[in-house]
Write a protein that holds these residues in place. Sequence first.
Motif, PDB file in Angstrom:
ATOM      1  N   LYS A  51      -4.479   3.720  -3.160  1.00 31.94           N
ATOM      2  CA  LYS A  51      -3.450   3.404  -2.918  1.00 31.94           C
ATOM      3  C   LYS A  51      -3.080   1.902  -3.741  1.00 31.94           C
ATOM      4  N   ILE A  52      -3.603   1.766  -4.859  1.00 30.81           N
ATOM      5  CA  ILE A  52      -3.462   0.478  -5.665  1.00 30.81           C
ATOM      6  C   ILE A  52      -2.150   0.794  -6.402  1.00 30.81           C
ATOM      7  N   ALA A  53      -1.790   1.824  -6.933  1.00 32.77           N
ATOM      8  CA  ALA A  53      -0.546   2.060  -7.748  1.00 32.77           C
ATOM      9  C   ALA A  53       0.911   2.306  -6.906  1.00 32.77           C
ATOM     10  N   LEU A  54       0.623   2.236  -5.435  1.00 29.87           N
ATOM     11  CA  LEU A  54       1.817   2.501  -4.559  1.00 29.87           C
ATOM     12  C   LEU A  54       2.765   1.273  -4.644  1.00 29.87           C
ATOM     13  N   PRO A  55       3.994   1.283  -4.779  1.00 29.79           N
ATOM     14  CA  PRO A  55       4.883   0.334  -4.931  1.00 29.79           C
ATOM     15  C   PRO A  55       4.564  -1.091  -4.177  1.00 29.79           C
ATOM     16  N   LYS A  56       3.926  -0.873  -2.842  1.00 27.77           N
ATOM     17  CA  LYS A  56       3.878  -2.030  -2.241  1.00 27.77           C
ATOM     18  C   LYS A  56       2.341  -2.097  -1.514  1.00 27.77           C
ATOM     19  N   SER A  57       1.269  -1.885  -2.506  1.00 34.86           N
ATOM     20  CA  SER A  57      -0.044  -1.922  -2.451  1.00 34.86           C
ATOM     21  C   SER A  57      -0.363  -3.482  -1.947  1.00 34.86           C
ATOM     22  N   GLN A  58      -1.380  -3.336  -1.061  1.00 37.69           N
ATOM     23  CA  GLN A  58      -2.009  -4.451  -0.462  1.00 37.69           C
ATOM     24  C   GLN A  58      -2.625  -5.315  -1.874  1.00 37.69           C
ATOM     25  N   GLY A  59      -2.342  -6.629  -1.880  1.00 36.58           N
ATOM     26  CA  GLY A  59      -3.137  -7.433  -2.754  1.00 36.58           C
ATOM     27  C   GLY A  59      -2.355  -7.283  -4.201  1.00 36.58           C
ATOM     28  N   ARG A  60      -1.127  -6.960  -4.300  1.00 28.96           N
ATOM     29  CA  ARG A  60      -0.489  -6.607  -5.767  1.00 28.96           C
ATOM     30  C   ARG A  60      -0.239  -8.137  -6.212  1.00 28.96           C
ATOM     31  N   ASP A  61       0.089  -8.816  -5.411  1.00 31.42           N
ATOM     32  CA  ASP A  61       0.379 -10.343  -5.965  1.00 31.42           C
ATOM     33  C   ASP A  61      -0.571 -11.012  -6.598  1.00 31.42           C
ATOM     34  N   ALA A  62      -1.720 -11.020  -6.201  1.00 36.45           N
ATOM     35  CA  ALA A  62      -2.959 -11.586  -6.524  1.00 36.45           C
ATOM     36  C   ALA A  62      -3.411 -10.895  -7.918  1.00 36.45           C
ATOM     37  N   ALA A  63      -3.169  -9.296  -7.891  1.00 34.14           N
ATOM     38  CA  ALA A  63      -3.570  -8.574  -8.999  1.00 34.14           C
ATOM     39  C   ALA A  63      -2.751  -8.872 -10.114  1.00 34.14           C
ATOM     40  N   LEU A  64      -1.273  -9.233  -9.985  1.00 36.15           N
ATOM     41  CA  LEU A  64      -0.405  -9.269 -10.925  1.00 36.15           C
ATOM     42  C   LEU A  64      -0.751 -10.889 -11.692  1.00 36.15           C
ATOM     43  N   ARG A  65      -1.345 -12.119 -10.867  1.00 34.85           N
ATOM     44  CA  ARG A  65      -1.734 -13.269 -11.238  1.00 34.85           C
ATOM     45  C   ARG A  65      -2.985 -13.045 -12.198  1.00 34.85           C
ATOM     46  N   ARG A  66      -3.925 -12.437 -11.709  1.00 33.04           N
ATOM     47  CA  ARG A  66      -5.171 -12.131 -12.383  1.00 33.04           C
ATOM     48  C   ARG A  66      -4.860 -11.620 -13.677  1.00 33.04           C
ATOM     49  N   GLU A  67      -3.981 -10.612 -13.738  1.00 32.53           N
ATOM     50  CA  GLU A  67      -3.821  -9.824 -15.156  1.00 32.53           C
ATOM     51  C   GLU A  67      -2.692 -10.458 -15.694  1.00 32.53           C
ATOM     52  N   GLY A  68      -1.750 -11.373 -15.312  1.00 37.76           N
ATOM     53  CA  GLY A  68      -0.692 -11.930 -16.007  1.00 37.76           C
ATOM     54  C   GLY A  68       0.058 -10.836 -16.239  1.00 37.76           C
ATOM     55  N   PHE A  69       0.582 -10.193 -15.430  1.00 35.53           N
ATOM     56  CA  PHE A  69       1.328  -8.817 -15.738  1.00 35.53           C
ATOM     57  C   PHE A  69       2.697  -9.138 -14.879  1.00 35.53           C
ATOM     58  N   THR A  70       3.726  -8.681 -15.352  1.00 36.74           N
ATOM     59  CA  THR A  70       4.869  -8.615 -14.598  1.00 36.74           C
ATOM     60  C   THR A  70       4.863  -7.346 -13.851  1.00 36.74           C
ATOM     61  N   GLN A  71       5.774  -6.893 -12.610  1.00 38.26           N
ATOM     62  CA  GLN A  71       5.619  -5.838 -11.984  1.00 38.26           C
ATOM     63  C   GLN A  71       5.810  -4.623 -12.587  1.00 38.26           C
ATOM     64  N   GLU A  72       6.580  -4.374 -13.691  1.00 40.05           N
ATOM     65  CA  GLU A  72       6.795  -3.394 -14.638  1.00 40.05           C
ATOM     66  C   GLU A  72       5.487  -3.166 -15.450  1.00 40.05           C
ATOM     67  N   GLN A  73       4.973  -4.211 -16.143  1.00 39.34           N
ATOM     68  CA  GLN A  73       3.715  -4.013 -16.647  1.00 39.34           C
ATOM     69  C   GLN A  73       2.588  -3.723 -16.020  1.00 39.34           C
ATOM     70  N   TRP A  74       2.612  -3.914 -14.706  1.00 39.71           N
ATOM     71  CA  TRP A  74       1.376  -3.394 -13.821  1.00 39.71           C
ATOM     72  C   TRP A  74       1.416  -1.870 -13.800  1.00 39.71           C
ATOM     73  N   LEU A  75       2.577  -1.468 -13.288  1.00 37.13           N
ATOM     74  CA  LEU A  75       3.065   0.004 -13.144  1.00 37.13           C
ATOM     75  C   LEU A  75       2.815   0.774 -14.541  1.00 37.13           C
ATOM     76  N   GLN A  76       2.896   0.203 -15.668  1.00 34.99           N
ATOM     77  CA  GLN A  76       2.592   0.754 -16.818  1.00 34.99           C
ATOM     78  C   GLN A  76       1.205   0.916 -17.070  1.00 34.99           C
ATOM     79  N   SER A  77       0.339  -0.185 -16.593  1.00 30.77           N
ATOM     80  CA  SER A  77      -0.945  -0.279 -17.005  1.00 30.77           C
ATOM     81  C   SER A  77      -1.708   0.981 -16.235  1.00 30.77           C
ATOM     82  N   MET A  78      -0.862   1.194 -14.930  1.00 32.55           N
ATOM     83  CA  MET A  78      -1.800   2.031 -14.193  1.00 32.55           C
ATOM     84  C   MET A  78      -1.498   3.507 -14.654  1.00 32.55           C
ATOM     85  N   THR A  79      -0.472   3.818 -15.595  1.00 28.96           N
ATOM     86  CA  THR A  79      -0.606   5.021 -16.289  1.00 28.96           C
ATOM     87  C   THR A  79      -1.596   5.006 -17.762  1.00 28.96           C
TER      88      THR A  79
END
Length: 326
Positions: free
Chosen positions: A241-269
């Motif tokens: 469920k990590i690629a779902l729009p409102k997955s748990q822990g998304r904010d922490a993942a964005l901080r660790r990766e230094g990503f915007t929301q859009e970049q995160w979704l691109q990375s999952m592809t």
Amino acid sequence: MNRFTQIRLVPVIVLGVLLCAVGLMWPETHYQRPLTVAVNIWPGTEGLVMACDEGNTLKQRINTVEMSWPTAVMGAFRKRVVDAAVVTLDEMIRLEADGAKPRAILALGISHGGDAIMGHAGLESMQSLRGRNVGVELKSAGEYLLWEALRSHGMTLKDLHVVPLNLAESEDAYDEKDLDAVVTADPWCLRLRDKGAVTLFDCSKMNLKFCRVLVVREEALLTYERELRFLVSACLAHNAKIALPKSQGRDAALRREGFTQEQWLQSMTRVHLPDAAENLRLLKPGSGGLEECVNEMVHTMLQAGLLHQEIKTQGMFVPKFLEAAL
């Protein structure tokens, strides 16, 4: 001291002696440190990070150590600072050759273009790197990727000026323009692409060769069996469920990766996260999975001089924790 006082002291002395004797015979408590897992900065590890956080309870202890570059992770595993780590298959091979006995219990993710050689605008192909400065982390997946890229274009490392740097430095090194190209991986790879960097070669056609796995020291498989069973099951659940729009822990993942929301979704592809059934197929020998891939990689790494001794791959993959998760 009068006789009455002496008589009263006898029980005290006897009790003291008994307590000392009991203390000497009492079994020592055996301290077992928490399962310690080295995780690196890579989008495909976020499900594992969430699982580690979830599994750190009163009944079981799981610690994570975040490291930004592969050779630091490998060094910590080799020196027994950590019990488990996230590595690529070529890094697992190097650890086995060093006698560290890594045993893969989970295929975390297969990179589909998230590991690449990124160059400045104006460079058009690998051939345009002849005589140029290229930054890469040696003795890691980056070196293996660079070797594959050069081999497929009829080149060798002698055609470049190789500049050693760790993976976490690749974005800054590119920004400073001291290098013509860097060998890097997501999240840095994706951020460089958004800055206008040119992809000269990526791992999208290398299939299983760029699979990252969770490895555990052989002797730790039994010591931390309960924690490892939990980690495998919880990581698979988070990955689903990590690629779902409102997955748990998304904010922490964005901080660790230094990503915007859009970049995160691109990375999952750019990364494939195998489910439990596919994982089991990948880890079981004789199924066209990771063991066969590693055997092929050992052969090519020996030819390339990236490995200096033959290794036995039998037993390097342990599917029992996946079997329990199904």
